[in-house]
Scaffold this motif. Structure first.
Motif, mmCIF file in Angstrom:
data_model
loop_
_atom_site.group_PDB
_atom_site.id
_atom_site.type_symbol
_atom_site.label_atom_id
_atom_site.label_comp_id
_atom_site.label_asym_id
_atom_site.label_seq_id
_atom_site.Cartn_x
_atom_site.Cartn_y
_atom_site.Cartn_z
ATOM 1 N N LYS A 100 64.487 20.939 24.227
ATOM 2 C CA LYS A 100 63.297 21.766 23.977
ATOM 3 C C LYS A 100 63.159 22.855 25.031
ATOM 4 O O LYS A 100 62.801 23.993 24.713
ATOM 5 C CB LYS A 100 62.033 20.911 23.937
ATOM 6 C CG LYS A 100 61.884 20.117 22.666
ATOM 7 C CD LYS A 100 60.567 19.361 22.648
ATOM 8 C CE LYS A 100 60.460 18.550 21.364
ATOM 9 N NZ LYS A 100 59.209 17.783 21.308
ATOM 10 N N VAL A 107 64.284 31.525 23.899
ATOM 11 C CA VAL A 107 63.265 32.401 23.302
ATOM 12 C C VAL A 107 62.894 33.488 24.308
ATOM 13 O O VAL A 107 62.883 34.681 23.992
ATOM 14 C CB VAL A 107 62.010 31.613 22.868
ATOM 15 C CG1 VAL A 107 60.856 32.565 22.557
ATOM 16 C CG2 VAL A 107 62.304 30.726 21.671
ATOM 17 N N LYS A 145 64.528 38.555 15.790
ATOM 18 C CA LYS A 145 64.750 37.554 14.744
ATOM 19 C C LYS A 145 65.206 36.224 15.347
ATOM 20 O O LYS A 145 64.721 35.156 14.953
ATOM 21 C CB LYS A 145 65.798 38.067 13.745
ATOM 22 C CG LYS A 145 66.075 37.091 12.624
ATOM 23 C CD LYS A 145 67.080 37.660 11.638
ATOM 24 C CE LYS A 145 67.369 36.674 10.519
ATOM 25 N NZ LYS A 145 68.341 37.237 9.550
ATOM 26 N N THR A 146 66.108 36.280 16.307
ATOM 27 C CA THR A 146 66.602 35.056 16.931
ATOM 28 C C THR A 146 65.488 34.339 17.683
ATOM 29 O O THR A 146 65.377 33.105 17.612
ATOM 30 C CB THR A 146 67.792 35.354 17.856
ATOM 31 O OG1 THR A 146 68.805 36.022 17.098
ATOM 32 C CG2 THR A 146 68.367 34.077 18.448
ATOM 33 N N TRP A 148 62.329 34.416 16.969
ATOM 34 C CA TRP A 148 61.488 33.807 15.925
ATOM 35 C C TRP A 148 62.114 32.508 15.415
ATOM 36 O O TRP A 148 61.436 31.493 15.283
ATOM 37 C CB TRP A 148 61.283 34.804 14.776
ATOM 38 C CG TRP A 148 60.948 34.169 13.472
ATOM 39 C CD1 TRP A 148 59.828 33.432 13.177
ATOM 40 C CD2 TRP A 148 61.732 34.177 12.284
ATOM 41 N NE1 TRP A 148 59.878 33.000 11.869
ATOM 42 C CE2 TRP A 148 61.042 33.450 11.298
ATOM 43 C CE3 TRP A 148 62.955 34.759 11.952
ATOM 44 C CZ2 TRP A 148 61.536 33.274 10.008
ATOM 45 C CZ3 TRP A 148 63.430 34.584 10.663
ATOM 46 C CH2 TRP A 148 62.734 33.844 9.709
ATOM 47 N N MET A 149 63.417 32.527 15.147
ATOM 48 C CA MET A 149 64.083 31.332 14.630
ATOM 49 C C MET A 149 64.032 30.193 15.655
ATOM 50 O O MET A 149 63.800 29.039 15.288
ATOM 51 C CB MET A 149 65.516 31.650 14.242
ATOM 52 C CG MET A 149 65.621 32.565 13.045
ATOM 53 S SD MET A 149 67.339 32.928 12.665
ATOM 54 C CE MET A 149 67.230 33.065 10.902
ATOM 55 N N ARG A 151 61.774 29.850 18.107
ATOM 56 C CA ARG A 151 60.372 29.403 18.217
ATOM 57 C C ARG A 151 60.028 28.453 17.083
ATOM 58 O O ARG A 151 59.280 27.493 17.262
ATOM 59 C CB ARG A 151 59.414 30.602 18.185
ATOM 60 C CG ARG A 151 59.171 31.249 19.519
ATOM 61 C CD ARG A 151 57.998 32.227 19.492
ATOM 62 N NE ARG A 151 58.097 33.212 18.414
ATOM 63 C CZ ARG A 151 58.721 34.384 18.500
ATOM 64 N NH1 ARG A 151 59.310 34.738 19.622
ATOM 65 N NH2 ARG A 151 58.740 35.198 17.466
ATOM 66 N N SER A 152 60.573 28.703 15.897
ATOM 67 C CA SER A 152 60.278 27.871 14.726
ATOM 68 C C SER A 152 60.722 26.431 14.927
ATOM 69 O O SER A 152 60.153 25.512 14.325
ATOM 70 C CB SER A 152 60.944 28.465 13.486
ATOM 71 O OG SER A 152 60.375 29.715 13.176
ATOM 72 N N LEU A 153 61.735 26.208 15.746
ATOM 73 C CA LEU A 153 62.193 24.851 16.031
ATOM 74 C C LEU A 153 61.151 24.039 16.808
ATOM 75 O O LEU A 153 61.182 22.812 16.793
ATOM 76 C CB LEU A 153 63.494 24.874 16.843
ATOM 77 C CG LEU A 153 64.724 25.403 16.122
ATOM 78 C CD1 LEU A 153 65.843 25.634 17.113
ATOM 79 C CD2 LEU A 153 65.155 24.423 15.037
ATOM 80 N N GLU A 155 57.779 24.340 16.470
ATOM 81 C CA GLU A 155 56.493 24.219 15.766
ATOM 82 C C GLU A 155 56.424 22.958 14.933
ATOM 83 O O GLU A 155 57.389 22.419 14.498
ATOM 84 C CB GLU A 155 56.256 25.460 14.902
ATOM 85 C CG GLU A 155 56.114 26.705 15.740
ATOM 86 C CD GLU A 155 55.998 27.981 14.917
ATOM 87 O OE1 GLU A 155 56.076 27.921 13.677
ATOM 88 O OE2 GLU A 155 55.848 29.033 15.521
#
Length: 155
Positions: A100, A107, A145-146, A148-149, A151-153, A155
């Protein structure tokens, strides 16, 4: 031999200096991502191992493109760890954080490259340097974009 591409020497020098910062950020992020690819563990291992590989592979291509643009502007591209450490805003990771924290650090790294590219973009735009502006636009899009991808991990 004199360079006559429609961009003044002063503008080329300022843009090359800015691109050197982008290059240092990109290369430092490349190293960090490659390190995390090798050392990630935990329940997200397979996903992150493959994701990080794609990211560092893309960065390896980008550092070459950025360095070649600096050369096309008539200036030497930085190419040592010492130079990158002095120019980069991305902190190196001396240890092996848990997955994490790896994602959080990456990020931040991607956002840093996007910010640096955005700063240099303004210089390129003022100088009508479309080639550099295009390169930087591509870098901003990819890094945003990267980020964002990744960060999505979390959430």
């Amino acid at each position: 031999m004199k360079i006559d591409i429609g961009i003044s020497q002063e503008q080329r020098q300022a843009i090359a200096k800015g691109l050197s910062r982008v290059l240092a950020d990109e290369y430092t992020l490349y190293l960090k991502t490659h390190n995390f690819h090798w050392n990630v563990t935990g329940p997200m291992f397979n996903t992150l191992h493959l994701m990080f590989e794609g990211q560092y592979t893309e960065s390896a291509t980008a550092v070459d493109q950025i360095a070649e643009r600096i050369r096309a502007l008539g200036y030497p591209a930085p190419g040592s760890y010492k130079q990158y450490a002095e120019l980069s805003q991305i902190e190196e990771e001396p240890g092996v954080p848990e997955w994490k924290d790896m994602v959080v650090q990456l990020v931040g790294g991607h956002e840093t490259v996007a910010r640096t590219a955005r700063e240099v973009f303004q210089q390129a735009e003022q100088a009508d340097d479309e080639a550099t502006a295009d390169l930087l636009t591509q870098r901003m899009q990819l890094h945003e974009k990267t980020a964002w991808m990744l960060r999505s991990l979390l959430e």
